[in-house]
Write a protein that holds these residues in place. Structure first.
Motif, short mmCIF file in Angstrom:
data_model
loop_
_atom_site.label_atom_id
_atom_site.label_comp_id
_atom_site.label_asym_id
_atom_site.label_seq_id
_atom_site.Cartn_x
_atom_site.Cartn_y
_atom_site.Cartn_z
N VAL A 67 0.66 -1.21 -0.06
CA VAL A 67 0.01 -0.01 -0.09
C VAL A 67 0.80 1.28 -0.06
CG1 VAL A 67 -1.74 1.22 0.95
CG2 VAL A 67 -1.84 -1.33 1.05
N SER A 68 0.80 2.03 -0.95
CA SER A 68 1.66 3.34 -1.17
C SER A 68 1.77 4.12 0.24
CB SER A 68 1.29 4.07 -2.36
OG SER A 68 1.22 3.26 -3.48
N PRO A 69 0.80 4.67 0.78
CA PRO A 69 0.68 5.58 2.06
C PRO A 69 1.90 4.80 3.19
CG PRO A 69 -1.29 5.26 1.42
CD PRO A 69 -0.62 4.25 0.53
N ILE A 70 1.41 3.60 3.42
CA ILE A 70 2.33 2.76 4.25
C ILE A 70 3.89 2.81 3.69
CG2 ILE A 70 2.65 0.79 5.44
CD1 ILE A 70 -0.28 0.32 5.63
N VAL A 71 4.02 2.60 2.52
CA VAL A 71 5.37 2.79 2.06
C VAL A 71 5.96 3.75 2.17
CG1 VAL A 71 6.70 2.42 0.17
CG2 VAL A 71 4.82 0.63 0.38
N TRP A 72 5.18 4.94 2.01
CA TRP A 72 5.77 6.36 2.09
C TRP A 72 6.24 6.93 3.38
CZ3 TRP A 72 4.50 10.83 4.71
CH2 TRP A 72 5.22 12.01 4.29
N VAL A 73 5.29 6.33 4.28
CA VAL A 73 5.38 6.57 5.91
C VAL A 73 6.76 5.73 6.36
CG1 VAL A 73 4.49 6.67 8.28
CG2 VAL A 73 3.14 7.27 6.34
N TYR A 74 6.63 4.68 6.06
CA TYR A 74 7.94 3.75 6.50
C TYR A 74 9.11 4.24 5.80
CZ TYR A 74 10.88 -0.36 7.27
OH TYR A 74 11.74 -1.25 7.94
N GLY A 75 9.32 4.78 4.56
CA GLY A 75 10.32 5.26 4.08
C GLY A 75 10.78 6.39 4.61
N TRP A 76 9.91 7.57 5.01
CA TRP A 76 10.11 8.63 5.87
C TRP A 76 10.82 8.47 6.94
CZ3 TRP A 76 8.49 10.43 10.48
CH2 TRP A 76 8.85 11.77 10.90
N LEU A 77 10.16 7.44 7.79
CA LEU A 77 10.80 7.07 9.30
C LEU A 77 12.22 6.53 8.77
CD1 LEU A 77 10.33 6.58 12.26
CD2 LEU A 77 9.41 4.36 11.60
N GLU A 78 12.27 5.75 8.01
CA GLU A 78 13.51 4.95 7.45
C GLU A 78 14.62 6.22 7.45
OE1 GLU A 78 15.14 1.31 4.99
OE2 GLU A 78 14.07 2.94 3.82
N ARG A 79 14.41 7.12 6.61
CA ARG A 79 15.14 8.39 6.33
C ARG A 79 15.58 9.19 7.52
NH1 ARG A 79 11.82 8.44 1.80
NH2 ARG A 79 10.44 10.30 2.74
N GLN A 80 14.66 9.39 8.40
CA GLN A 80 14.94 10.10 9.50
C GLN A 80 15.96 9.12 10.52
OE1 GLN A 80 13.92 13.00 9.80
NE2 GLN A 80 13.01 12.64 7.90
N LEU A 81 15.74 7.92 10.72
CA LEU A 81 16.61 7.12 11.50
C LEU A 81 17.98 6.98 10.89
CD1 LEU A 81 14.00 4.23 12.63
CD2 LEU A 81 14.91 6.28 13.90
N MET A 82 18.09 6.98 9.51
CA MET A 82 19.26 6.79 8.84
C MET A 82 20.20 7.98 9.01
SD MET A 82 19.63 3.88 7.13
CE MET A 82 20.44 3.92 5.70
N LYS A 83 19.67 9.11 9.66
CA LYS A 83 20.73 10.20 9.99
C LYS A 83 21.49 9.99 11.03
CE LYS A 83 17.08 13.53 8.25
NZ LYS A 83 16.17 14.80 8.77
N PHE A 84 21.22 8.98 12.02
CA PHE A 84 22.23 8.63 12.97
C PHE A 84 23.21 7.60 12.42
CE2 PHE A 84 17.91 9.59 14.90
CZ PHE A 84 18.29 10.22 15.76
N PRO A 85 24.44 7.82 12.44
CA PRO A 85 25.53 7.15 12.12
C PRO A 85 25.45 5.71 12.43
CG PRO A 85 26.48 9.24 12.82
CD PRO A 85 24.82 9.19 13.21
N LEU A 86 25.40 5.42 13.73
CA LEU A 86 25.44 3.95 14.17
C LEU A 86 24.49 3.17 13.59
CD1 LEU A 86 26.80 1.82 15.88
CD2 LEU A 86 25.54 2.70 18.00
N PHE A 87 23.17 3.88 13.71
CA PHE A 87 21.84 3.03 13.07
C PHE A 87 21.89 2.98 11.79
CE2 PHE A 87 17.68 2.95 11.43
CZ PHE A 87 16.94 1.98 12.16
#
Length: 203
Positions: A67-87
């Motif tokens: 489902v596109s909306p869920i994919v978009w929300v998960y992608g946004w959350l993933e991009r935010q968490l990827m800002k932490f180097p260790l994670f």
């Protein structure tokens, strides 16, 4: 006596370790599922109920990620968490491994090739992708370059080298069999040939 023990160990060890590994995975996932059931107030039902629950949750997650909306929300959350180097380092490695496991619906670009060495010998390698990252393409001399993986014996690790496509010799050999050949330094193929010879002799 020694040969008999070695033969028994060689045949039993892979089977025992494989069963133990899958059983341990089953027990771990079943325990996780049972913990979820207990948190919901459900009584203990039977061994395997937790594993079934985890499998159902994973299946539902697979449906939701279509489902596109869920994919978009998960992608946004993933991009935010990827800002932490260790994670980013840990999560990125696990995601890449999971991506290698899920190849359904994607063209398999892995090809077995031979690369000639300066000494005149050849090394078995694998074309892992037909595309070279643009920064590398810009830095390399003109030519059709592809990333080739040279697997190290008895190790999961390998060395990735960029080689010109016209310098590669394509080999009609499956990726799985060639990988097994490299990982075991040719022992698995030698063993397979010995078994084949024994079958021909017994006929």
């Amino acid at each position: 006596m020694k040969n008999t023990l070695a033969r028994g160990l060689t045949n039993l060890l892979p089977m025992v370790l494989s069963i133990w590994l899958f059983w341990s995975l089953f027990i771990s996932l079943d325990g996780l599922g049972q913990l979820l059931l207990n948190s919901l107030g459900a009584p203990f039902m039977f061994v395997g109920a937790g594993f079934i629950l985890v499998a159902v949750i994973v299946f539902i997650a697979g449906l939701l990620f279509s489902v596109s909306p869920i994919v978009w929300v998960y992608g946004w959350l993933e991009r935010q968490l990827m800002k932490f180097p260790l994670f980013k380092s840990v999560y990125g490695s696990i995601r890449d491994i999971a991506g290698l496991m899920n190849r359904d619906g994607k063209p398999k670009t892995q090809k077995t090739v031979l690369v000639k060495q300066a000494s005149g010998g050849y090394v078995v390698g694998f074309i892992m992708s037909d595309n070279t990252p643009q920064p590398l393409t810009d830095a390399l001399p003109e030519g059709d370059w592809v990333p080739v993986l040279f697997q190290l014996s008895y190790q999961v690790a390998g060395i990735t080298t960029l080689v010109k496509r016209d310098e590669l010799i394509n080999v009609d050999w499956s990726f799985e069999d060639a990988m097994r050949f490299n990982l075991t330094a040719g022992i698995s193929t030698a063993k397979g040939n010995d078994v084949a010879k024994q079958k021909e002799t017994s006929r």
